[in-house]
Design a protein around this motif. Structure first.
Motif, short mmCIF file in Angstrom:
data_model
loop_
_atom_site.label_atom_id
_atom_site.label_comp_id
_atom_site.label_asym_id
_atom_site.label_seq_id
_atom_site.Cartn_x
_atom_site.Cartn_y
_atom_site.Cartn_z
N ALA A 132 0.86 -1.18 0.00
CA ALA A 132 0.00 0.00 0.00
C ALA A 132 0.90 1.23 0.00
O ALA A 132 1.94 1.25 0.67
CB ALA A 132 -0.91 0.01 1.23
N ASN A 133 0.53 2.24 -0.75
CA ASN A 133 1.29 3.48 -0.85
C ASN A 133 2.75 3.22 -1.23
O ASN A 133 3.66 3.89 -0.74
CB ASN A 133 1.23 4.28 0.45
CG ASN A 133 -0.19 4.63 0.83
OD1 ASN A 133 -1.02 4.91 -0.03
ND2 ASN A 133 -0.48 4.58 2.11
N GLY A 134 3.00 2.22 -2.06
CA GLY A 134 4.34 1.91 -2.52
C GLY A 134 5.21 1.14 -1.55
O GLY A 134 6.36 0.85 -1.84
N GLU A 135 4.71 0.81 -0.37
CA GLU A 135 5.47 0.07 0.63
C GLU A 135 4.89 -1.34 0.80
O GLU A 135 3.68 -1.51 0.88
CB GLU A 135 5.43 0.78 1.98
CG GLU A 135 6.12 2.13 1.98
CD GLU A 135 6.09 2.76 3.37
OE1 GLU A 135 5.96 2.02 4.36
OE2 GLU A 135 6.19 3.99 3.44
N THR A 136 5.79 -2.33 0.86
CA THR A 136 5.38 -3.73 1.02
C THR A 136 5.78 -4.21 2.41
O THR A 136 6.90 -3.98 2.85
CB THR A 136 6.04 -4.62 -0.05
OG1 THR A 136 5.65 -4.13 -1.34
CG2 THR A 136 5.61 -6.06 0.10
#
Length: 183
Positions: A132-136
């Protein structure tokens, strides 16, 4: 007379297909898609008129027959139905969400603001992660049939939790304490 010939032909076709097609009960995706579309046409009176019209103009009969003879046989032999959708709209407490599935996981897209969350399953490590939002971030990893490894909430620390009501409760308590301590 013509209707009797059609009914006899359909009955004969069903009898032959029952003997020659593989024994399977598919999900009847085409028939259910047509029926689902009808349920969303308008109010209940319009839906009923379309329902009656579709029985008179053999829309339901043809879609059911196509499912019964062709699509469910394809589903039996290949494992997938070519008509079945991998998308579904879910009504949540705070809005609607479009859920798309594929071989590795799910995309969950908010119909309210377009935000997206991706859930992935890694078959090699037997773990689920969320992006989510580019973070895993790793959600959990299966240790065995009764235990999972989950983040402990502090850095790269992990805990093994039993997959039971007691294990989930203990993990929840641990995470609440970590959140309280972080304040």
């Amino acid at each position: 007379m013509k209707r009797k010939v059609i009914n006899t032909a359909v009955a004969a076709l069903l009898a032959v297909s029952a003997i020659t097609t593989p024994s399977c009960i598919g999900n009847f995706a085409l028939f259910n898609r047509v029926l689902g579309w009808n349920n969303n046409v308008g109010n209940k009176f319009v839906n009923e008129l379309v329902f009656i019209g579709f029985w008179i103009l053999p829309v339901y009969e043809v879609s059911f027959l196509a499912d019964f003879v062709v699509l469910n046989s394809i589903e039996f032999w290949s494992g997938t139905n070519p008509i079945a959708s991998n998308e579904k709209i879910i009504e949540g407490n705070d809005g609607r969400y479009l859920v798309k599935s594929d071989d590795k996981g799910y995309d969950i897209i908010s119909c309210n603001d377009g935000s997206k969350v991706r859930l992935d399953f890694d078959n090699e490590t037997r773990s689920w992660s969320v992006t989510a939002n580019g973070e895993t971030h790793e959600l959990f990893t299966f240790v065995d049939d009764t235990h999972i490894r989950v983040p402990a909430g502090t850095g790269n620390d992990y805990r093994t939790v039993e997959i039971s009501a007691e294990g989930v409760y203990a993990y929840r308590q641990m995470m609440e304490q970590a959140a309280y301590a972080a304040r």
